[in-house]
Design a protein around this motif. Structure first.
Motif, short mmCIF file in Angstrom:
data_model
loop_
_atom_site.label_atom_id
_atom_site.label_comp_id
_atom_site.label_asym_id
_atom_site.label_seq_id
_atom_site.Cartn_x
_atom_site.Cartn_y
_atom_site.Cartn_z
N ASP A 1 0.67 12.15 3.79
CA ASP A 1 -0.14 11.31 4.68
C ASP A 1 0.67 10.79 5.84
O ASP A 1 0.23 10.77 6.99
N THR A 2 1.90 10.34 5.54
CA THR A 2 2.75 9.81 6.59
C THR A 2 2.99 10.86 7.67
O THR A 2 2.87 10.58 8.86
N GLU A 3 3.29 12.07 7.20
CA GLU A 3 3.49 13.16 8.16
C GLU A 3 2.26 13.32 9.04
O GLU A 3 2.34 13.42 10.26
N ALA A 4 1.07 13.34 8.40
CA ALA A 4 -0.18 13.53 9.13
C ALA A 4 -0.37 12.41 10.15
O ALA A 4 -0.74 12.65 11.30
N SER A 5 -0.09 11.18 9.69
CA SER A 5 -0.24 10.01 10.58
C SER A 5 0.64 10.14 11.81
O SER A 5 0.20 9.97 12.93
N VAL A 6 1.92 10.48 11.55
CA VAL A 6 2.86 10.59 12.66
C VAL A 6 2.42 11.66 13.64
O VAL A 6 2.43 11.45 14.86
N MET B 1 0.83 -1.19 0.00
CA MET B 1 0.00 0.00 0.00
C MET B 1 0.87 1.25 0.00
O MET B 1 1.67 1.45 0.91
N ARG C 1 1.65 5.12 0.30
CA ARG C 1 1.10 6.25 1.05
C ARG C 1 1.97 7.47 0.79
O ARG C 1 3.20 7.36 0.79
N SER C 2 1.36 8.58 0.57
CA SER C 2 2.14 9.76 0.22
C SER C 2 2.89 10.27 1.44
O SER C 2 2.45 10.05 2.58
N PRO C 3 4.03 10.91 1.24
CA PRO C 3 4.80 11.46 2.36
C PRO C 3 3.94 12.39 3.21
O PRO C 3 4.09 12.45 4.43
N LYS D 1 -0.60 12.78 14.19
CA LYS D 1 -1.81 12.37 14.90
C LYS D 1 -1.46 11.37 16.02
O LYS D 1 -1.88 11.52 17.16
N ILE D 2 -0.65 10.36 15.65
CA ILE D 2 -0.30 9.34 16.65
C ILE D 2 0.42 9.99 17.82
O ILE D 2 0.15 9.71 18.99
N THR D 3 1.35 10.91 17.51
CA THR D 3 2.09 11.57 18.57
C THR D 3 1.15 12.32 19.50
O THR D 3 1.23 12.18 20.73
#
Lengths: 381, 647
Positions: free
Chosen positions: B7-12, B1, B3-5, B14-16
């Protein structure tokens, strides 16, 4: 692959993986386990048997397993998540099935050298499954009702199976652990607010229904609640254990009565003194200093997991690390609250300290996954 | 799958964010747990410690009643009686010395006993009740109870203690109980909480010791509520535990009493009576004996020294622990070996000139003048040694030993008594292993008349006699039933000897006591229903040295007691249909047929009659003396008869 996207160059190989291990975490786990060995030795009246020695052997085995799991790349484990989840559901169904077909109340599967409880295993596979699910899911869809329903189903399935055993402690841990992963993945606050509100409302409804025509639960269940709120109302039944547990714990004082000097445990006032109530012995014999030391070690383990997860760019590794650390947190928090009279008595062991093979091996395997996520985490930009 | 960089930034991010929120919640829970610990363990510690010391709900162990022991007819041999004692709890007493001083003004306490209790108290936790003194009278208990306010921490108490109503009679069989000691605790691997009770009685010797687990039972407990002062407010629950199992012995208390009394007429003696049909041990006597009740009460140092320093060793159970050269009683076994291997026929004769020469050594027959021509029956009847020297050379020691083992010699029987000996049944292999030297023909000659290396206990001799009499390989049995469950009877199957051979040997034993020339003619029974067949034995303890011979010492009476010959006698009766077999050893009694023989006859007659035998059973010429002896015996009147009435 989201991971490969990041940094193929930084993937460690061979022995360099060992250097990348989170060694602080290894030391912390060992320190907690040592508390366990000491207390098991003491509870047996100063003897390695029947508990301390088997526990040490299982710890050694578990550490070996942890290192092995840590060496395997994290993406392999991510791909295994679905399979692991299905396997643990099948195992749960298996013990249900065999339990019903005349083998008595069998809650475990005999592996020869130990008995594996599928309910222990399911706590970890659920976390893995949910982490893999959110790793796959487009993050913009996270709070969409349909995509919220799927993880709810994934949580309800093992929980329902465990509840029929019945094992309330594990069921609570599954729901809270799964919920935590959903929360971390970014599911909207509103869902949690609604669930919490509904829960409070239900409790209020149940309590206020007492003595009315529409009473929602049976009288004996009310009595259990009374017992929890005031153990002295039933000093010989369910309240007996918790009263004795509090007396033993409280009488420890600042520095305790000294190793192997606990009178309450020695006099057999306590049940399950080597499993669920082992913290009582520890607190009585090693006192406030011993108890707070153990609590600090646990807190440090959670802290190291948190640090590892935050520094991890991989969504699966990060969510799984946090999910496992929350499950671990719930273990000791529920157990300690229980023996200190803050929560009702449900069967939850003190992680890595209580005597028991399944729980210890499953936990160490889970920390293997945490280590694997740590070792293989993409770093830098 | 993919995932755009972005999105990854957003994910990180959010998780943080979310993980920090969760970490905040976790910190709150941790803080709550830590505060709760502090509250309980620091702020409320004193309160909880008080509760712990005077735990509101206390668990007290209830010692189960120890199993009773009965004789074969149901007469009590070991029972539990009420024991009034005075108990102190150190932490309740406060000033222990002061309280004890006050107590001693009220009742008399033995200083030695008190000192033991005080030593015990120092080793135990302050809340453990310590027995200050026990076996008190009811008056003492009442005195203490009335003065209770002046005696904090002291309570009168009643418990059960072991008592042995038949006192000396069963001390060697049943043994005795005593308070569990640190040595006991280190020796036995047993985490029964009962053993932690101070002064808890456990079996120390004999049946009491061997059947400890069955007799002890399982601890019960009671949960009691106590107030802050430690006073018992009420009992909340009770589990009575399981009393120990009752045992029934095969021993007959009446016969046992007679045996002990009869043996006591000698200086130091032992006897075993058994039923050759099933192996039941009917009496196992060893004299002198001792009172086991003294050990239960706690024997004084002086009394104990009196027992251990006694030349006649009253503490030893000579019937199963003593190993003696069987002397001529062994000759039946040698005869059976020769017959069984087909090396002689009953009519074969040997010529006895009074000695046999082997190399340059002479082996003498007890009869210096010799017996002339001797066949099998005569060899037993007159106990001719030369006949057996001859057999020894024909048969060889290995075959003799092989046969002897079939009769139970050299075997350690599994009966629940302390230190049961296996005796010694030597063969060639045994000697080379034990001494590293070769077996000599001379050793065989000595062995053939039950001397030299051969050693057997009275129990083994009784088994040998019972097996000869019955032809079956019966095994001795001491416990008839445990908790009402009958113990199995072993070995009531033929030994595998030719019945004709057995009959020949039995005939020889019959001749010993029923023919005018027999060595045991003096111990015949004058009653056709109860004819006795037996064999005497006189075994040398040590040879008379040349120097002594030169001084003129030729008779036992000239020697000091401990160097005189042992007197032995084995017998069974009735000859036609044996119901009783016995072996008697009178230590240093000098002469088998005249010292041990009468003992065996008296015992067997009593056993067959079930009471003191009528004088008519004795030969007319002996009735006067026997009557005097029987009348002089100090017998327990009630037990035998009373028990039989009950049964």
């Amino acid at each position: 692959m989201s991971y490969l996207e990041h940094n193929v160059k930084t993937v460690p190989t061979g022995l360099s993986k060992l250097l990348r291990l989170n060694w602080a975490l290894v030391l912390l786990l060992t320190a907690v386990a040592c508390f366990g060995f000491l207390m098991l030795y003491s509870v047996a009246g100063g003897s390695m048997l029947p508990w301390a020695e088997p526990q040490m052997k299982r710890f050694a085995l578990g550490m070996g397993m942890m290192l092995f799991i840590a060496m395997v790349p994290i993406w392999f484990w991510r791909n295994m998540a679905g399979l692991a989840y299905c396997a643990s559901i099948l195992l749960l169904l298996g013990v249900e099935f065999f339990g019903a077909v005349g083998m008595g109340a069998q809650r475990w599967i005999d592996l020869g050298f130990m008995r594996l409880q599928p309910s222990e295993l399911s706590k970890i596979t659920l976390v893995m499954m949910l982490a893999a699910y959110y790793d796959w899911l487009d993050i913009r869809k996270t709070s969409h009702p349909l995509w919220v329903a799927i993880p709810l189903l994934l949580i309800v399935l093992p929980t329902a199976l465990v509840l029929t055993q019945p094992d309330l402690g594990t069921a609570i841990l599954l729901v809270l652990g799964g919920g935590a992963v959903m929360f971390l993945a970014g599911v909207s606050w509103w869902y949690f607010a609604v669930v919490a509100g509904a829960g409070v409302g239900l409790v209020w409804a149940v309590l206020s229904s007492r003595g009315t025509d529409w009473q929602l639960i049976k009288d004996y269940q009310f009595r259990r609640i009374d017992t929890f709120l005031d153990p002295s109302t039933d000093p010989l039944g369910a309240g007996y254990h918790i009263t004795q547990s509090k007396i033993a714990l409280g009488s420890g004082g600042w520095t305790g009565r000294g190793f192997m000097q606990g009178t309450q445990t020695r006099l057999n006032f306590l049940p399950e003194k080597h499993t669920d109530f082992i913290f009582t012995t520890l607190a009585e014999e090693l006192g406030f200093l011993g108890a707070i030391s153990l609590l600090s070690l646990y807190a440090l383990i959670i802290l190291f997991c948190l640090a590892s997860a935050i520094s991890n760019k991989d969504r699966f590794g990060s969510l799984m690390t946090l999910g496992i650390s929350v499950t671990f947190f719930l273990f000791f928090a529920v157990n300690m609250s229980m023996v200190m009279g803050l929560a009702p008595v449900v069967g939850v062991p003190l992680p890595l300290v209580s005597y028991g093979g399944s729980a210890m091996l499953v936990l160490l395997a889970a920390f293997g996954l945490v280590q694997s996520a740590h070792v293989h985490r993409p770093r830098g930009r | 799958m993919k995932r755009s960089p972005k999105d990854t930034e957003a994910s990180v991010r959010k998780i943080t964010r979310r993980s920090l929120v969760l970490a905040g919640a976790q910190t709150a829970v941790l803080a709550a747990l830590g505060l709760r610990m502090r509250q309980m363990q620091v702020e409320q510690a004193d309160e909880f410690r008080l509760l712990a010391e005077e735990n509101r709900i206390n668990m007290r162990l209830i010692a189960p009643a120890r199993g009773l022991i009965f004789d074969r007819n149901g007469a009590p041999v070991a029972e539990n009686t009420q024991n009034y004692r005075i108990v102190i709890v150190r932490e309740d007493a406060g000033d222990v010395d002061e309280v004890i001083a006050r107590l001693r003004q009220l009742i008399i306490i033995d200083p030695e006993e008190l000192e033991r209790a005080l030593r015990e108290m120092k080793r135990r936790s302050p809340f453990v009740p310590i027995t200050l003194t026990d076996q008190r009278s009811w008056e003492d208990i009442a005195t203490v109870a009335v003065n209770a306010p002046a005696l904090p921490g002291i309570t009168p108490d009643v418990g059960l203690t072991r008592s042995y109503p038949l006192a000396e009679d069963f001390s060697h069989i049943v043994g005795y109980v005593g308070p569990v000691s640190d040595y006991d605790l280190s020796r036995i691997e047993d985490n029964d909480p009962l053993l932690q009770i101070p002064k808890f009685q456990i079996g120390k010797t004999g049946v009491e010791n061997k059947f400890e687990r069955d007799l002890r039972g399982k601890a019960g407990n009671k949960r009691i509520e106590v107030n802050a002062a430690g006073r018992v407010m009420r009992e909340l629950g009770r589990d009575a535990g399981t009393p120990g199992a009752n045992l029934q012995l095969t021993v007959d208390a009446g016969l046992q009493n007679f045996v002990e009394a009869r043996l006591t007429l000698e200086e130091s003696a032992a006897a075993v009576v058994m039923d050759p049909r099933n192996g039941d041990l009917l009496a196992v006597g060893s004299a002198p004996t001792f009172d086991p009740n003294a050990f239960v009460r706690g024997i004084s140092v002086a009394d104990y020294a009196g027992l251990t320093d006694n030349l006649y060793r009253p503490l030893a159970n000579k019937a199963v622990q003593g190993a003696y050269p069987p002397g001529s009683t062994f000759k039946m076994v040698v005869a059976m070996a020769a017959l069984d291997y087909g090396l002689i026929t009953p009519n074969d004769t040997a010529y006895c000139p009074g000695f046999t020469t082997l190399g340059d050594r002479r082996f003498h027959c007890w009869k210096r003048g010799g017996h002339g021509y001797v066949d099998l029956e005569k060899s037993l009847q007159q106990s001719c040694d030369v006949y057996y020297y001859d057999l020894a050379q024909k048969v060889g020691v290995d075959k003799i030993a092989e046969t002897a083992r079939r009769f139970g010699l050299g075997e350690r029987f599994d009966i629940p008594m302390s230190a049961v000996t296996s005796g010694t049944m030597p063969d060639k292999a045994w000697k080379s292993e034990r001494y590293g030297t070769e077996w000599l023909v001379g050793d065989s000659l000595n062995a053939s008349i039950g001397q030299g290396f051969v050693l057997a206990s009275p129990l083994q001799m009784a088994v040998m006699t019972a097996r000869l009499a019955s032809g079956n390989s019966i095994v001795p049995r001491l416990v008839k039933s445990v908790d009402g469950i009958e113990a199995e009877i072993e070995g009531a199957t033929p030994m595998g000897f030719n019945e004709n051979h057995l009959r020949l040997v039995r005939k020889g034993m019959y001749s010993v006591t029923n023919t005018r020339r027999g060595t045991g003619f003096n111990v015949r029974i004058d009653d056709d229903r109860m004819r006795l067949a037996g064999k005497s034995g006189t075994s040398q303890v040590r040879n008379i040295t040349a120097a002594e011979r030169a001084r003129g010492v030729t008779q036992n009476a000239d020697l000091p007691w401990e160097r005189r010959d042992h007197a032995l006698f084995v017998a069974y009766a009735p000859y036609e249909n044996p119901t009783h077999a016995a072996a008697v050893v009178v230590e240093h009694g000098s002469a088998g047929s005249s010292v041990a023989g009468p003992v065996a006859r008296d015992i067997l007659l009593y056993a067959m009659h079930g009471k003191l035998p009528p004088l008519e059973s004795y030969p007319a010429s002996q009735r006067g003396k026997v009557g005097q002896m029987l009348n002089s015996m100090n017998l327990r009147q009630t037990t035998g008869a009373a028990a039989r009435d009950r049964a």
